[in-house]
Design an enzyme around this catalytic site. Structure first.
Site, PDB file in Angstrom:
ATOM      1  N   ARG A 100       0.813  -1.224   0.000  1.00  0.00           N
ATOM      2  CA  ARG A 100       0.000   0.000   0.000  1.00  0.00           C
ATOM      3  C   ARG A 100       0.846   1.273   0.000  1.00  0.00           C
ATOM      4  O   ARG A 100       0.311   2.365  -0.151  1.00  0.00           O
ATOM      5  CB  ARG A 100      -0.935  -0.002   1.214  1.00  0.00           C
ATOM      6  CG  ARG A 100      -2.107  -0.959   1.050  1.00  0.00           C
ATOM      7  CD  ARG A 100      -3.015  -0.934   2.261  1.00  0.00           C
ATOM      8  NE  ARG A 100      -2.438  -1.669   3.377  1.00  0.00           N
ATOM      9  CZ  ARG A 100      -2.992  -1.740   4.582  1.00  0.00           C
ATOM     10  NH1 ARG A 100      -4.126  -1.104   4.811  1.00  0.00           N
ATOM     11  NH2 ARG A 100      -2.429  -2.450   5.539  1.00  0.00           N
ATOM     12  N   HIS A 134      -2.239  -4.167  -4.371  1.00  0.00           N
ATOM     13  CA  HIS A 134      -2.971  -2.927  -4.133  1.00  0.00           C
ATOM     14  C   HIS A 134      -2.892  -2.002  -5.337  1.00  0.00           C
ATOM     15  O   HIS A 134      -3.873  -1.348  -5.698  1.00  0.00           O
ATOM     16  CB  HIS A 134      -2.408  -2.230  -2.890  1.00  0.00           C
ATOM     17  CG  HIS A 134      -3.128  -0.980  -2.535  1.00  0.00           C
ATOM     18  ND1 HIS A 134      -4.429  -0.971  -2.084  1.00  0.00           N
ATOM     19  CD2 HIS A 134      -2.732   0.329  -2.567  1.00  0.00           C
ATOM     20  CE1 HIS A 134      -4.808   0.274  -1.850  1.00  0.00           C
ATOM     21  NE2 HIS A 134      -3.799   1.077  -2.138  1.00  0.00           N
ATOM     22  N   ASP A 177     -13.513   4.073  -2.910  1.00  0.00           N
ATOM     23  CA  ASP A 177     -12.666   5.252  -3.149  1.00  0.00           C
ATOM     24  C   ASP A 177     -12.408   5.377  -4.648  1.00  0.00           C
ATOM     25  O   ASP A 177     -12.714   4.466  -5.429  1.00  0.00           O
ATOM     26  CB  ASP A 177     -11.351   5.178  -2.369  1.00  0.00           C
ATOM     27  CG  ASP A 177     -10.577   3.901  -2.642  1.00  0.00           C
ATOM     28  OD1 ASP A 177     -10.603   3.419  -3.797  1.00  0.00           O
ATOM     29  OD2 ASP A 177      -9.955   3.361  -1.709  1.00  0.00           O
ATOM     30  N   LYS A 206     -12.899   9.750  -1.027  1.00  0.00           N
ATOM     31  CA  LYS A 206     -12.119   9.477   0.180  1.00  0.00           C
ATOM     32  C   LYS A 206     -10.807  10.228   0.136  1.00  0.00           C
ATOM     33  O   LYS A 206     -10.125  10.254  -0.882  1.00  0.00           O
ATOM     34  CB  LYS A 206     -11.840   7.974   0.333  1.00  0.00           C
ATOM     35  CG  LYS A 206     -11.122   7.617   1.632  1.00  0.00           C
ATOM     36  CD  LYS A 206     -10.849   6.117   1.739  1.00  0.00           C
ATOM     37  CE  LYS A 206      -9.596   5.712   1.015  1.00  0.00           C
ATOM     38  NZ  LYS A 206      -9.174   4.325   1.338  1.00  0.00           N
TER      39      LYS A 206
END
Length: 322
Positions: A100, A134, A177, A206
Site C-alpha cells: 500500500r 494494491h 474510493d 475518500k
C-alpha cells in the site's frame, strides 16, 4: 523444465497444502529452528538441486510473528534454496506486504514496495506471483524479475452471480474510493454481461491524512438498489464502513461486500458490525479464524495451483492475469 518442488513455511502450511492438493504435488520437506537469542534457521530437507522450486507464503502479521519476521524467514529460505542449487525459484505470495506504500505523498517518504522488490531479487528470486496487488502498475514496475499478477475477479464474479441470479432489483457495483474505479468498472461489465441486464457503478470520495479519513460523498445513484462494495483489501474496515454508510444514507436497500484480501486488523469486526451487510466475501489468501457467520471464504488455492502448473510447463500463463 526440471522437476517441481513446492515449499511453504510452517505459518502458511495449511493454505499451501490446499495449493498442493489442487496441483497434485506434495509439499516438500523443510526445517525451521528458533534459537534462544531470537535468531532462526530455515532450510530445505528435500533435494532441490536443478529443481523448479515454488515457495507459497503470504506475508502478514499474526499472533505468533510479525510481518517483518515472516518476510525475513521467507528471504532467508529463498537464499538457502538458491545456495542448494535450485534451477529457478518462484515466490508465490498471495498477499504481498508493504503493497500500500507505493508512492511518495510526503517529503522524504520511503518507497517500501521498491525496497521489497530489491530484497527478493537480491536473494535470487526469479519470478514473483501475487494476487490482486494494491496497485498493479506499482507492483509490476517495482520488480526487475518476472512478475505474475493474478486476479481474484473471477472468484468475486462467480460469487456475485450466484447471489444475484434471481435478483429483481437494480444492481450497483460501488468502489469505496476513487482508486478502485477501474477495478469496479471491469467487474461491472462482466456482471452485466453474465446477468444479461444493466449494472451501474458508483464510488465514494475518500481522502487520507495518515490514519485519518475524510470525504464520504457518494457519486452515483443507489436508491432502491442492491449495492456490491468491491475492494482489494479489508484492513481496519473503516473504508468499507464509510462506503456502506454513504450507500445506506443514499437509499440502498441491500449491501454486500466483496474483497480480494481480508486482513481484519484493529477494530475491523466492530466497525463492520454497525453496517447491515448481508454478506462479506473474501478469498482465503490470508488465514481466517472465527469469522462472523455472514462472512464467506472463496478458495483461491486452485487459481494459484493453476498458475504454478502453467509456469512449470512454460505456459500459457498470461491469460490468468487479464
Amino acid at each position: 523444465m526440471s522437476r517441481l518442488k513446492l515449499f511453504s513455511l510452517d505459518t502458511g502450511a495449511d493454505f499451501a497444502g490446499r495449493v498442493a492438493a489442487a496441483l497434485g504435488e506434495p509439499l516438500a520437506r523443510h526445517e525451521e529452528r528458533c534459537f534462544a537469542d531470537g535468531e532462526h534457521k530455515v532450510r530445505p530437507l528435500d533435494d532441490v538441486e536443478g529443481a523448479d522450486v515454488f515457495l507459497v507464503q503470504s506475508l502478514y502479521r499474526d499472533r505468533c510473528s510479525s510481518v517483518d519476521e515472516k518476510l525475513l524467514r521467507c528471504l532467508f529460505f529463498i537464499g538457502a534454496l538458491r545456495d542448494a542449487g535450485a534451477a529457478r525459484i518462484t515466490a508465490v505470495i498471495p498477499y504481498l506486504c508493504y503493497g500500500r506504500k507505493d508512492r511518495r505523498t510526503k517529503l522524504r517518504d520511503p518507497l517500501p514496495t521498491r525496497y521489497l522488490a530489491s530484497l527478493f531479487e537480491a536473494m535470487g528470486t526469479q519470478v514473483v506471483v501475487t494476487l490482486d496487488a494494491h496497485n498493479q502498475a506499482a507492483f509490476e514496475n517495482a520488480f526487475r524479475c518476472r512478475t505474475l499478477h493474478l486476479l481474484a475477479e473471477p472468484l468475486l464474479l462467480e460469487f456475485a452471480i450466484r447471489r444475484l441470479a434471481s435478483e429483481q432489483r437494480s444492481v450497483v457495483v460501488l468502489s469505496p474510493d476513487e482508486g478502485g474505479i477501474k477495478r469496479v468498472e471491469k467487474l461491472r461489465q462482466a456482471l452485466s454481461e453474465r446477468l444479461g441486464r444493466p449494472v451501474t457503478t458508483a464510488f465514494v470520495e475518500k481522502h487520507r491524512d495518515g490514519e485519518r479519513l475524510t470525504g464520504g460523498t457518494l457519486v452515483g445513484e443507489v436508491r432502491g438498489a442492491v449495492v456490491l462494495i468491491v475492494d482489494d483489501l479489508i484492513a481496519s474496515g473503516t473504508t468499507l464502513y464509510r462506503a456502506g454508510e454513504a450507500a445506506q444514507k443514499a437509499g440502498a436497500q441491500s449491501l454486500l461486500a466483496l474483497a480480494s484480501h481480508g486482513q481484519f486488523s484493529a477494530d475491523a469486526y466492530t466497525n463492520l458490525a454497525h453496517l447491515p451487510l448481508e454478506v462479506v466475501a473474501i478469498t482465503n489468501s490470508l488465514p481466517q479464524l472465527d469469522l462472523p457467520e455472514h462472512f464467506q471464504l472463496l478458495d483461491c488455492a486452485p487459481l494459484l495451483a493453476e498458475a504454478i502448473r502453467r509456469l512449470h510447463d512454460s505456459g500459457p500463463v498470461s491469460e490468468l492475469t487479464l
